[in-house]
Design a protein around this motif. Structure first.
Motif, PDB file in Angstrom:
ATOM      1  N   ASP A 181      -0.305   5.662  -4.325  1.00  0.00           N
ATOM      2  CA  ASP A 181      -1.676   6.021  -4.692  1.00  0.00           C
ATOM      3  C   ASP A 181      -2.023   5.552  -6.097  1.00  0.00           C
ATOM      4  O   ASP A 181      -3.167   5.209  -6.375  1.00  0.00           O
TER       5      ASP A 181
ATOM      6  N   ARG B 263      -2.304   1.305  -2.609  1.00  0.00           N
ATOM      7  CA  ARG B 263      -3.148   1.435  -1.420  1.00  0.00           C
ATOM      8  C   ARG B 263      -4.605   1.115  -1.766  1.00  0.00           C
ATOM      9  O   ARG B 263      -5.052   1.320  -2.912  1.00  0.00           O
TER      10      ARG B 263
ATOM     11  N   ALA C 130       0.811  -1.220   0.000  1.00  0.00           N
ATOM     12  CA  ALA C 130       0.000   0.000   0.000  1.00  0.00           C
ATOM     13  C   ALA C 130       0.847   1.274   0.000  1.00  0.00           C
ATOM     14  O   ALA C 130       0.447   2.295   0.556  1.00  0.00           O
TER      15      ALA C 130
END
Length: 265
Positions: A106, A132, A103
Motif C-alpha cells: 500500500d 498497488r 502491487a
C-alpha cells in the motif's frame, strides 16, 4: 555493473551505519508522518538500513517489510525487531530488482536510501511496480544545494564517484523526481524540509565520526594517501564548522531534503 554493485554493497557495509543512524532518528521521525500509515497498512521500506523507520512503522500496527543491499544492516534490523517483539520481514535485496510481486504494498517509501542506487530509472520503475494502484510512493532525498549535497561535492573533489553513475542528489531535484516517477504516479506533493543533524561533540569530531561509521565517507577516506586524507578532513571540518549553529561544544546543522509523495496510477 556487477562490479559496481559489489563495490556499492561493500561501501554500505563499511563502517557501522546502524550506529551512525542513531543520530538521524530525530529527523527520521520528523519524516514519519508523511507516510500516512496505520494498522494493517502493507509497507515496504526500500534501503531500510538497520530499521530506523521500519520499527516505528511496525509499532503503529503496519505490516512492514524492509529491504537493503547491506547484509550486516539487515542482521542488525532483524535483531532490533526481535528485541522489541516486532514481526517485521527484512530481506537482503537491491532497489533496482525488488524481490516482491507487483502491487504487493500500500505504501512504498525510502528515506535517504534508494537515491544511492546507480540506475535511477530502474529504481523508479521498481518503486512503482511493487506499489498497488492508488497506493503511495514516498521519498526523502538530499538536495543538490543542501548541506549534505555540499558535503558530497567536497568529498568528490578528492575521491571522484564511479564514472557514468548519476549523482544521487539529482533525486533531490523536483523536476527530476517528477520525470522519473511520472510514468506511473500522479498527484505529486513535494516539499523542501530541513533534516536536523545534531551531535554532542564539535565539528572536528563529527568528521571523524563520519570517517569511522558512515560507509561512503569511510571508503573515500580509506582510498586516499595521508596527504589526501588530511586535505579531505580539512575541507569537511571547514564545511561543518561554517554551518554549525550549536553552542557549548556540540554540532547542529540543518540539511535540506526533498520530501516527495505521489499516488500510484
Amino acid at each position: 555493473m556487477s562490479a559496481l554493485k559489489a563495490r556499492l554493497k561493500a561501501t554500505w557495509m563499511a563502517g557501522d551505519y546502524g550506529h551512525f543512524a542513531r543520530y538521524l532518528e530525530a529527523g527520521a521521525m520528523d519524516f514519519f508522518p508523511a507516510l500516512g500509515i496505520g494498522p494493517g497498512t502493507r509497507v515496504l521500506d526500500v534501503a531500510c538500513g538497520a530499521g530506523q523507520l521500519a520499527l516505528p512503522a511496525a509499532r503503529v500496527g503496519a505490516a512492514v517489510t524492509g529491504v537493503d543491499i547491506a547484509s550486516n544492516l539487515i542482521d542488525q534490523a532483524r535483531a532490533r525487531a526481535r528485541a522489541e517483539g516486532l514481526a517485521i520481514r527484512f530481506d537482503e535485496g537491491d532497489a533496482e530488482e525488488l524481490p516482491y510481486d507487483d502491487a504487493a504494498f500500500d505504501v512504498v517509501f525510502s528515506l535517504i536510501g534508494a537515491m544511492f542506487a546507480p540506475r535511477p530509472e530502474r529504481v523508479a520503475a521498481e518503486l512503482i511496480r511493487v506499489c498497488r494502484p492508488g497506493g503511495r510512493i514516498v521519498m526523502g532525498n538530499w538536495t543538490p544545494g543542501g548541506f549534505v549535497g555540499q558535503m558530497f561535492k567536497a568529498t568528490a573533489k578528492h575521491v571522484p564517484p564511479p564514472p557514468g553513475m548519476p549523482s544521487p542528489v539529482l533525486w533531490g531535484d523536483e523536476a527530476t523526481v517528477r520525470e522519473r516517477l511520472g510514468g506511473g504516479a500522479t498527484d505529486f506533493r513535494v516539499a523542501r524540509r530541513m533534516y536536523p543533524l545534531e551531535y554532542p561533540f564539535p565539528p572536528a569530531d563529527v568528521v571523524d565520526f563520519f570517517f569511522t561509521y558512515y560507509g561512503p565517507t569511510n571508503r573515500a577516506f580509506a582510498a586516499l594517501d595521508a596527504g589526501g586524507q588530511a586535505a579531505l578532513r580539512s575541507d569537511l571540518e571547514q564545511l561543518w564548522s561554517e554551518h554549525n549553529r550549536a553552542d557549548g561544544g556540540g554540532t547542529a546543522v540543518a540539511a535540506e531534503y526533498l520530501e516527495v509523495a505521489a499516488t500510484r496510477a
